[in-house]
Scaffold this motif. Structure first.
Motif, PDB file in Angstrom:
ATOM      1  N   LYS A  75      46.798  30.889  53.590  1.00  0.00           N
ATOM      2  CA  LYS A  75      46.737  32.224  53.007  1.00  0.00           C
ATOM      3  C   LYS A  75      48.067  32.958  53.070  1.00  0.00           C
ATOM      4  CE  LYS A  75      41.864  32.868  54.173  1.00  0.00           C
ATOM      5  NZ  LYS A  75      40.886  33.718  54.910  1.00  0.00           N
ATOM      6  N   ASN A  76      49.094  32.318  53.628  1.00  0.00           N
ATOM      7  CA  ASN A  76      50.393  32.962  53.829  1.00  0.00           C
ATOM      8  C   ASN A  76      50.233  34.305  54.536  1.00  0.00           C
ATOM      9  OD1 ASN A  76      51.997  30.917  52.616  1.00  0.00           O
ATOM     10  ND2 ASN A  76      51.486  31.724  50.582  1.00  0.00           N
ATOM     11  N   THR A  77      49.389  34.319  55.545  1.00  0.00           N
ATOM     12  CA  THR A  77      49.031  35.549  56.225  1.00  0.00           C
ATOM     13  C   THR A  77      49.254  35.419  57.725  1.00  0.00           C
ATOM     14  OG1 THR A  77      47.373  36.064  54.545  1.00  0.00           O
ATOM     15  CG2 THR A  77      47.208  37.230  56.641  1.00  0.00           C
ATOM     16  N   MET A  78      49.809  36.462  58.316  1.00  0.00           N
ATOM     17  CA  MET A  78      49.982  36.559  59.752  1.00  0.00           C
ATOM     18  C   MET A  78      49.086  37.671  60.265  1.00  0.00           C
ATOM     19  SD  MET A  78      53.445  37.418  61.957  1.00  0.00           S
ATOM     20  CE  MET A  78      53.628  38.979  61.094  1.00  0.00           C
ATOM     21  N   TYR A  79      48.530  37.473  61.456  1.00  0.00           N
ATOM     22  CA  TYR A  79      47.605  38.427  62.037  1.00  0.00           C
ATOM     23  C   TYR A  79      48.095  38.874  63.408  1.00  0.00           C
ATOM     24  CZ  TYR A  79      44.510  36.288  58.589  1.00  0.00           C
ATOM     25  OH  TYR A  79      43.956  35.791  57.424  1.00  0.00           O
ATOM     26  N   LEU A  80      47.736  40.082  63.763  1.00  0.00           N
ATOM     27  CA  LEU A  80      47.932  40.583  65.109  1.00  0.00           C
ATOM     28  C   LEU A  80      46.618  41.190  65.576  1.00  0.00           C
ATOM     29  CD1 LEU A  80      50.139  40.974  67.338  1.00  0.00           C
ATOM     30  CD2 LEU A  80      50.287  43.339  66.538  1.00  0.00           C
ATOM     31  N   GLN A  81      45.928  40.487  66.459  1.00  0.00           N
ATOM     32  CA  GLN A  81      44.707  40.990  67.063  1.00  0.00           C
ATOM     33  C   GLN A  81      45.082  41.819  68.279  1.00  0.00           C
ATOM     34  OE1 GLN A  81      41.349  40.603  66.114  1.00  0.00           O
ATOM     35  NE2 GLN A  81      41.036  42.143  67.713  1.00  0.00           N
TER      36      GLN A  81
END
Length: 122
Positions: A75-81
């Protein structure tokens, strides 16, 4: 070119959680690492977490186990939980991508998103 768009910020009570997202588009193959930074009013921008293209993660000391950085390459996505949020976490959070491009001084070229506001109430 690389473009970054953050989302997921908002207002949350102390102790709550948020998940920030950063979608990269354009020349994504030029990205060597990505990260999250934050900047509170009157403060300098500071590192929160980074993740390299190889999956190596790094966190600022103040995180103290409360955040987790991840990415979804499909998804070419980075996440920060972010969990156990505190009022001190209130800031504009910025997505960053380091590319393999260089400027005239041979410094790596970083791309920044527009930022997403995180406000933690007490």
């Amino acid at each position: 070119q690389v473009q970054l768009v953050e989302s997921g910020g908002g207002l949350v009570q102390a102790g709550g959680s948020l998940r920030l997202s950063c979608v990269a588009s354009g020349s994504v193959f030029s990205i060597t690492a990505m990260g999250w930074y934050r900047q509170a009013p009157g403060k300098q921008r500071e590192l929160v977490a980074t993740i390299t293209s190889g999956g190596t993660r790094d966190y600022a000391d103040f995180v103290n186990g409360r955040v987790f950085i991840d990415r979804d390459n499909a998804k070419n996505t980075m996440y920060l939980q972010m969990n156990a949020l505190r009022p001190e976490d209130t800031a504009v959070y910025y997505c960053n991508a380091r590319t393999n491009a260089r400027d005239i001084y041979y410094r790596p070229i970083d791309i920044w998103g527009q930022g997403t506001q995180v406000t933690v109430s007490s």
